[in-house]
Design a protein around this motif. Sequence first.
Motif, PDB file in Angstrom:
ATOM      1  N   LYS A   1      -3.415  10.714   0.019  1.00 30.45           N
ATOM      2  CA  LYS A   1      -2.538  10.003   0.937  1.00 30.45           C
ATOM      3  C   LYS A   1      -3.209   9.763   2.283  1.00 30.45           C
ATOM      4  O   LYS A   1      -3.070   8.693   2.888  1.00 30.45           O
ATOM      5  N   LEU A   2      -3.965  10.761   2.772  1.00 34.51           N
ATOM      6  CA  LEU A   2      -4.633  10.595   4.060  1.00 34.51           C
ATOM      7  C   LEU A   2      -5.641   9.458   4.011  1.00 34.51           C
ATOM      8  O   LEU A   2      -5.725   8.637   4.917  1.00 34.51           O
TER       9      LEU A   2
ATOM     10  N   GLY B   1      -2.179   3.555  -2.880  1.00 30.26           N
ATOM     11  CA  GLY B   1      -1.293   4.643  -2.517  1.00 30.26           C
ATOM     12  C   GLY B   1      -0.403   4.369  -1.332  1.00 30.26           C
ATOM     13  O   GLY B   1       0.195   5.284  -0.766  1.00 30.26           O
ATOM     14  N   LEU B   2      -0.302   3.073  -0.956  1.00 29.97           N
ATOM     15  CA  LEU B   2       0.568   2.695   0.152  1.00 29.97           C
ATOM     16  C   LEU B   2       1.815   2.030  -0.405  1.00 29.97           C
ATOM     17  O   LEU B   2       1.780   1.377  -1.436  1.00 29.97           O
ATOM     18  N   GLY B   3       2.918   2.173   0.293  1.00 34.60           N
ATOM     19  CA  GLY B   3       4.147   1.558  -0.183  1.00 34.60           C
ATOM     20  C   GLY B   3       5.015   1.119   0.965  1.00 34.60           C
ATOM     21  O   GLY B   3       4.773   1.477   2.089  1.00 34.60           O
TER      22      GLY B   3
ATOM     23  N   GLY C   1      -0.181  -3.782   7.150  1.00 35.05           N
ATOM     24  CA  GLY C   1       0.058  -4.970   6.341  1.00 35.05           C
ATOM     25  C   GLY C   1       1.155  -4.741   5.318  1.00 35.05           C
ATOM     26  O   GLY C   1       2.023  -5.609   5.123  1.00 35.05           O
ATOM     27  N   ALA C   2       1.145  -3.578   4.672  1.00 35.66           N
ATOM     28  CA  ALA C   2       2.181  -3.262   3.691  1.00 35.66           C
ATOM     29  C   ALA C   2       3.555  -3.209   4.355  1.00 35.66           C
ATOM     30  O   ALA C   2       4.553  -3.675   3.785  1.00 35.66           O
ATOM     31  N   ALA C   3       3.607  -2.662   5.572  1.00 39.10           N
ATOM     32  CA  ALA C   3       4.879  -2.570   6.286  1.00 39.10           C
ATOM     33  C   ALA C   3       5.417  -3.961   6.614  1.00 39.10           C
ATOM     34  O   ALA C   3       6.631  -4.219   6.500  1.00 39.10           O
TER      35      ALA C   3
END
Length: 282
Positions: A153-154, A280-282, A244-246
């Motif tokens: 995650k890091l 691993g980003l959401g 960007g994902a946000a």
Amino acid sequence: MLDATGRIIVSGIGKSGHIGRKIAATLASTGTPAHFVHPAEASHGDLGMVSKGDVVLAISNSGEAPELANLVAYTRRFGIPLIGLSSKPESSLMMQADAHLLIPSMGEACGFGIVPSISTTLTLAMGDALAIALMKYRDFQAENFRDFHPGGKLGAQLTKVRDLMHAAEELPLVTPQTPMRDTIAEIGRKSFGMVGVVEGGNLVGIITDGDLRRQLDGLMTRTAGDVMTRNPQTVRPDALAEEGAAVMNKRGITCLFVTEHDAPAPALGLLHIHDCLRAGLG
């Protein structure tokens, strides 16, 4: 430690050894090359892992751990700097050490003074403080941390847009004059569900599947410039991919073109939400 031309060798036995492994791992991941050497194994050949240019950090709450004796003697014999970490300033370890990291002698949480708890917590805090201080002196940044920690995650949180974006021939691009038949074909070929519209080398608009559905009447008689949405949302290549994902999650979209500044600007790449999810980003 800052002047060491080799590595930081961390050693300790028992619970001090467990804490030592963590300290070595933290140092290594924050810009100070380090590894753990078990003191018992050191006495059976692993002293070969220690050489001139290294600095040894020996950990013992009592300062009297016999397993450290051969390692301490080796550092004295070959002039290798020795840092002692202990709660007993008059102990054998601290008397031999060139530098001293002294933790308070506060007993242990069990009430009997026998279960390493307070002492190990203080030792861990000292090690973390040392690692953070070295980070500051080395001007170690988040980008450097990701180099040593690309997984998990890091690592995902520190991934930059440029690391995930599609570029060059992968980009779906047309001009404002492109007929819609050819525009739809480009959307299908590149499989992103959208296309960028460029004019004079700059991204001036986008066309998404939603735009096509909203303008079905007479669609095939138009050009990309007639249908496109102007001033599209973009993201910079050096931004965190998490940003960007946000943006995509907030706006309910699946793609962002990558530009150095707000459009109109040259399209450098394309970030897709699926790439963020795989990282691993959401």
